[in-house]
Design a protein around this motif. Structure first.
Motif, mmCIF file in Angstrom:
data_model
loop_
_atom_site.group_PDB
_atom_site.id
_atom_site.type_symbol
_atom_site.label_atom_id
_atom_site.label_comp_id
_atom_site.label_asym_id
_atom_site.label_seq_id
_atom_site.Cartn_x
_atom_site.Cartn_y
_atom_site.Cartn_z
ATOM 1 N N MET A 1 -11.089 -7.531 -16.934
ATOM 2 C CA MET A 1 -12.244 -8.401 -16.922
ATOM 3 C C MET A 1 -11.808 -9.759 -16.361
ATOM 4 O O MET A 1 -10.908 -10.404 -16.879
ATOM 5 C CB MET A 1 -12.781 -8.545 -18.345
ATOM 6 C CG MET A 1 -13.814 -9.625 -18.501
ATOM 7 S SD MET A 1 -14.639 -9.670 -20.100
ATOM 8 C CE MET A 1 -13.350 -10.144 -21.202
ATOM 9 N N THR A 2 -12.464 -10.193 -15.298
ATOM 10 C CA THR A 2 -12.183 -11.483 -14.690
ATOM 11 C C THR A 2 -13.113 -12.518 -15.299
ATOM 12 O O THR A 2 -14.338 -12.403 -15.202
ATOM 13 C CB THR A 2 -12.404 -11.412 -13.171
ATOM 14 O OG1 THR A 2 -11.576 -10.394 -12.644
ATOM 15 C CG2 THR A 2 -12.066 -12.734 -12.527
ATOM 16 N N LEU A 3 -12.539 -13.528 -15.928
ATOM 17 C CA LEU A 3 -13.336 -14.566 -16.568
ATOM 18 C C LEU A 3 -13.744 -15.602 -15.536
ATOM 19 O O LEU A 3 -12.927 -16.014 -14.709
ATOM 20 C CB LEU A 3 -12.534 -15.233 -17.683
ATOM 21 C CG LEU A 3 -12.016 -14.277 -18.768
ATOM 22 C CD1 LEU A 3 -11.141 -15.032 -19.741
ATOM 23 C CD2 LEU A 3 -13.159 -13.609 -19.483
ATOM 24 N N PRO A 4 -15.001 -16.051 -15.576
ATOM 25 C CA PRO A 4 -15.431 -17.047 -14.601
ATOM 26 C C PRO A 4 -14.809 -18.405 -14.876
ATOM 27 O O PRO A 4 -14.596 -18.782 -16.032
ATOM 28 C CB PRO A 4 -16.953 -17.088 -14.792
ATOM 29 C CG PRO A 4 -17.175 -16.634 -16.188
ATOM 30 C CD PRO A 4 -16.080 -15.649 -16.476
ATOM 31 N N ARG A 5 -14.515 -19.137 -13.796
ATOM 32 C CA ARG A 5 -13.969 -20.481 -13.939
ATOM 33 C C ARG A 5 -15.068 -21.411 -14.436
ATOM 34 O O ARG A 5 -16.166 -21.431 -13.883
ATOM 35 C CB ARG A 5 -13.454 -20.953 -12.587
ATOM 36 C CG ARG A 5 -12.622 -22.205 -12.684
ATOM 37 C CD ARG A 5 -12.038 -22.554 -11.365
ATOM 38 N NE ARG A 5 -12.884 -23.611 -10.808
ATOM 39 C CZ ARG A 5 -12.807 -24.045 -9.580
ATOM 40 N NH1 ARG A 5 -11.970 -23.511 -8.740
ATOM 41 N NH2 ARG A 5 -13.576 -25.022 -9.176
ATOM 42 N N PRO A 6 -14.805 -22.191 -15.481
ATOM 43 C CA PRO A 6 -15.859 -23.049 -16.018
ATOM 44 C C PRO A 6 -16.098 -24.280 -15.143
ATOM 45 O O PRO A 6 -15.166 -24.789 -14.519
ATOM 46 C CB PRO A 6 -15.319 -23.470 -17.385
ATOM 47 C CG PRO A 6 -13.850 -23.391 -17.247
ATOM 48 C CD PRO A 6 -13.582 -22.265 -16.273
ATOM 49 N N PRO A 7 -17.344 -24.760 -15.111
ATOM 50 C CA PRO A 7 -17.608 -26.018 -14.420
ATOM 51 C C PRO A 7 -16.987 -27.176 -15.198
ATOM 52 O O PRO A 7 -16.562 -27.017 -16.347
ATOM 53 C CB PRO A 7 -19.131 -26.099 -14.393
ATOM 54 C CG PRO A 7 -19.595 -25.214 -15.490
ATOM 55 C CD PRO A 7 -18.542 -24.161 -15.666
ATOM 56 N N ALA A 8 -16.949 -28.334 -14.588
ATOM 57 C CA ALA A 8 -16.263 -29.495 -15.175
ATOM 58 C C ALA A 8 -16.816 -29.868 -16.547
ATOM 59 O O ALA A 8 -16.056 -30.261 -17.433
ATOM 60 C CB ALA A 8 -16.352 -30.686 -14.234
ATOM 61 N N HIS A 9 -18.128 -29.763 -16.743
ATOM 62 C CA HIS A 9 -18.700 -30.178 -18.024
ATOM 63 C C HIS A 9 -18.469 -29.156 -19.135
ATOM 64 O O HIS A 9 -18.665 -29.461 -20.309
ATOM 65 C CB HIS A 9 -20.193 -30.506 -17.866
ATOM 66 C CG HIS A 9 -21.062 -29.336 -17.526
ATOM 67 N ND1 HIS A 9 -20.995 -28.690 -16.323
ATOM 68 C CD2 HIS A 9 -22.017 -28.723 -18.239
ATOM 69 C CE1 HIS A 9 -21.881 -27.716 -16.300
ATOM 70 N NE2 HIS A 9 -22.513 -27.707 -17.449
ATOM 71 N N VAL A 10 -18.007 -27.969 -18.792
ATOM 72 C CA VAL A 10 -17.709 -26.939 -19.791
ATOM 73 C C VAL A 10 -16.193 -26.800 -20.010
ATOM 74 O O VAL A 10 -15.762 -26.332 -21.055
ATOM 75 C CB VAL A 10 -18.321 -25.585 -19.347
ATOM 76 C CG1 VAL A 10 -17.966 -24.470 -20.298
ATOM 77 C CG2 VAL A 10 -19.838 -25.711 -19.222
ATOM 78 N N ALA A 11 -15.402 -27.250 -19.058
ATOM 79 C CA ALA A 11 -13.947 -27.088 -19.118
ATOM 80 C C ALA A 11 -13.317 -27.628 -20.409
ATOM 81 O O ALA A 11 -12.447 -26.954 -20.980
ATOM 82 C CB ALA A 11 -13.295 -27.724 -17.894
ATOM 83 N N PRO A 12 -13.727 -28.807 -20.925
ATOM 84 C CA PRO A 12 -13.108 -29.264 -22.185
ATOM 85 C C PRO A 12 -13.357 -28.310 -23.350
ATOM 86 O O PRO A 12 -12.490 -28.141 -24.204
ATOM 87 C CB PRO A 12 -13.781 -30.615 -22.449
ATOM 88 C CG PRO A 12 -14.267 -31.073 -21.120
ATOM 89 C CD PRO A 12 -14.605 -29.839 -20.369
ATOM 90 N N PHE A 13 -14.519 -27.672 -23.364
ATOM 91 C CA PHE A 13 -14.804 -26.704 -24.426
ATOM 92 C C PHE A 13 -13.883 -25.496 -24.304
ATOM 93 O O PHE A 13 -13.340 -25.016 -25.295
ATOM 94 C CB PHE A 13 -16.269 -26.251 -24.363
ATOM 95 C CG PHE A 13 -17.256 -27.322 -24.724
ATOM 96 C CD1 PHE A 13 -17.563 -27.586 -26.046
ATOM 97 C CD2 PHE A 13 -17.879 -28.056 -23.737
ATOM 98 C CE1 PHE A 13 -18.474 -28.564 -26.387
ATOM 99 C CE2 PHE A 13 -18.794 -29.042 -24.063
ATOM 100 C CZ PHE A 13 -19.085 -29.306 -25.389
ATOM 101 N N VAL A 14 -13.697 -25.004 -23.082
ATOM 102 C CA VAL A 14 -12.841 -23.840 -22.862
ATOM 103 C C VAL A 14 -11.395 -24.172 -23.204
ATOM 104 O O VAL A 14 -10.692 -23.356 -23.802
ATOM 105 C CB VAL A 14 -12.969 -23.324 -21.412
ATOM 106 C CG1 VAL A 14 -11.986 -22.200 -21.144
ATOM 107 C CG2 VAL A 14 -14.394 -22.845 -21.142
ATOM 108 N N GLU A 15 -10.940 -25.378 -22.873
ATOM 109 C CA GLU A 15 -9.569 -25.778 -23.187
ATOM 110 C C GLU A 15 -9.321 -25.817 -24.688
ATOM 111 O O GLU A 15 -8.258 -25.419 -25.160
ATOM 112 C CB GLU A 15 -9.271 -27.143 -22.580
ATOM 113 C CG GLU A 15 -9.148 -27.125 -21.075
ATOM 114 C CD GLU A 15 -9.048 -28.523 -20.483
ATOM 115 O OE1 GLU A 15 -8.818 -29.488 -21.243
ATOM 116 O OE2 GLU A 15 -9.213 -28.638 -19.261
ATOM 117 N N VAL A 16 -10.297 -26.302 -25.444
ATOM 118 C CA VAL A 16 -10.127 -26.438 -26.891
ATOM 119 C C VAL A 16 -10.449 -25.137 -27.625
ATOM 120 O O VAL A 16 -9.719 -24.732 -28.529
ATOM 121 C CB VAL A 16 -11.005 -27.591 -27.442
ATOM 122 C CG1 VAL A 16 -10.996 -27.619 -28.965
ATOM 123 C CG2 VAL A 16 -10.534 -28.925 -26.884
#
Length: 129
Positions: A1-16
């Motif tokens: 499963m290839t996970l989509p790259r998050p946009p900039a405004h979602v990236a902090p959520f994905v990192e945490v």
């Protein structure tokens, strides 16, 4: 499963939170205004979902502000589609139509100007756009 790259405004959520917990968090709180406490007290619904430590980490990112949680529908559509959910089920989860979800899936998940996937249909028909 290839996970989509998050946009900039979602990236902090994905990192945490990581990919899966970010999807759950955005589905639950997307569009809502939240106070990002630096020291959560255990009384919020957000803390019940993601835990005190992760909420504290998000509080460090936004530093005690009140801000609106992004809806990130395009990214969520791609993330749910990567999990194998059909378009109709994604539409129900995002509270949009199946037509909207199909449009979201034709766009890049991170809102970049990446090339769109090839159109399906009659090759003899010219694109109007």
């Amino acid at each position: 499963m290839t996970l989509p790259r998050p946009p900039a405004h979602v990236a902090p959520f994905v990192e945490v939170l990581g990919h899966d917990l970010t999807v759950a968090f955005l589905l639950e709180f997307g569009g809502a205004r939240l106070y990002w406490a630096r020291d959560p007290k255990g009384r919020s619904e957000a803390e019940a979902l993601i835990g005190a430590e992760r909420l504290r980490d998000l509080g460090r990112v936004w530093g005690g502000e009140v801000s609106r949680v992004p809806t990130a529908r395009v990214w969520l559509a791609h993330a749910l589609h990567a999990r194998g959910l059909p378009v109709n089920q994604i539409a129900r989860r995002l509270h949009v139509t199946d037509v909207a979800v199909a449009k979201y899936l034709r766009r890049a998940p991170d809102n970049s100007s990446a090339p769109q996937p090839p159109r399906r249909g009659d090759d003899r028909q010219l694109s109007l756009f």
